[in-house]
Write an enzyme that holds these catalytic residues in place. Structure first.
Site: not given
Ligand code: AMP
Length: 209
Positions: A14, A89, A154, A166
């Site tokens: 993404k 999400r 990283r 996740r």
């Molecule tokens: P990402 O960078 O999108 O993979 O997000 C990293 C982490 O941030 C996720 O594993 C969640 O812990 C948190 N996170 C990011 N976006 C959301 C969201 N829309 N709702 C809940 N948690 C989020």
């Protein structure tokens, strides 16, 4: 104001596609993951509320995320719409989004679970400009990133243990949103297990629909 959602499991690409779509559409990328990581780094109240969830690979509570998005959407550069990456999400987040902006396209980048671990565990980014690379699929050029400020970064949560939490969170809490958006006629699935340029091409086609 009308916005686009980039939807998909962690590691689907993404962020990589959002970077390209920003150039193609002119819409700013709004990544809740990036915003949360910045909040953790700055040790803000939001960052402190989110950190333990992120470290465990769990979703941060909806209220925290919705407040973050409301503030971000109020900024000047969001007036013409944005491209959401990693948001919404959960169904409550999507419901909150409906009252904030209208979404014209939900682009779902689909990648099978068995490909996710190798994709996530091999990825890194440029701390100078945020461009995303991968040990095998998209390595940084030997002379570093084209931004000129190359330094490898990283993510702390890009490890095998956290990836499985996740993925669980994605299947249990996020994937039901696909049906929700399908029912609204704005859901566009794209095969994300291909070359980056091919996926970009499909997304651009989907945005014309
Ligand atoms: P990402 O960078 O999108 O993979 O997000 C990293 C982490 O941030 C996720 O594993 C969640 O812990 C948190 N996170 C990011 N976006 C959301 C969201 N829309 N709702 C809940 N948690 C989020």
């Amino acid at each position: 104001m009308s916005s686009i959602v980039l939807f998909g499991p962690p590691g689907a690409g993404k962020g990589t596609q959002a970077e390209r779509m920003m150039q193609a559409t002119g819409l700013p990328q709004v990544s809740t993951g990036d915003m949360l990581r910045a909040a953790v780094k700055a040790d803000t109240p939001t960052g402190r509320a989110a950190k333990a969830y992120m470290d465990a690979g769990k979703l941060v509570p909806d209220e925290v995320i919705i407040d973050l998005i409301k503030d971000r959407i109020a900024e000047d550069d969001a007036a013409g719409g944005v491209m959401f990456d990693g948001f919404p999400r959960t169904v409550p987040q999507a419901e909150a989004l409906e009252s904030i902006t209208s979404v014209t396209h939900v682009i779902a980048i689909e990648v099978p679970d068995e490909r996710i671990v190798e994709r996530i565990c091999g990825r890194y980014s440029c701390s100078g400009c945020g461009s995303v690379f991968h040990d095998t699929f998209n390595p940084v050029p030997s002379n570093g990133c084209s931004c000129g400020n190359w330094a490898e970064k990283r993510r702390a949560d890009d490890n095998e243990e956290t990836v499985s939490s996740r993925l669980d969170a994605y299947h249990e809490q996020t994937s039901p949103l696909a049906e929700w958006y399908r029912g609204k006629g704005i859901f566009h699935p794209v095969d994300g297990d291909r070359a980056i340029d091919e996926i970009t091409g499909d997304i651009l086609d989907a945005l014309k629909a």
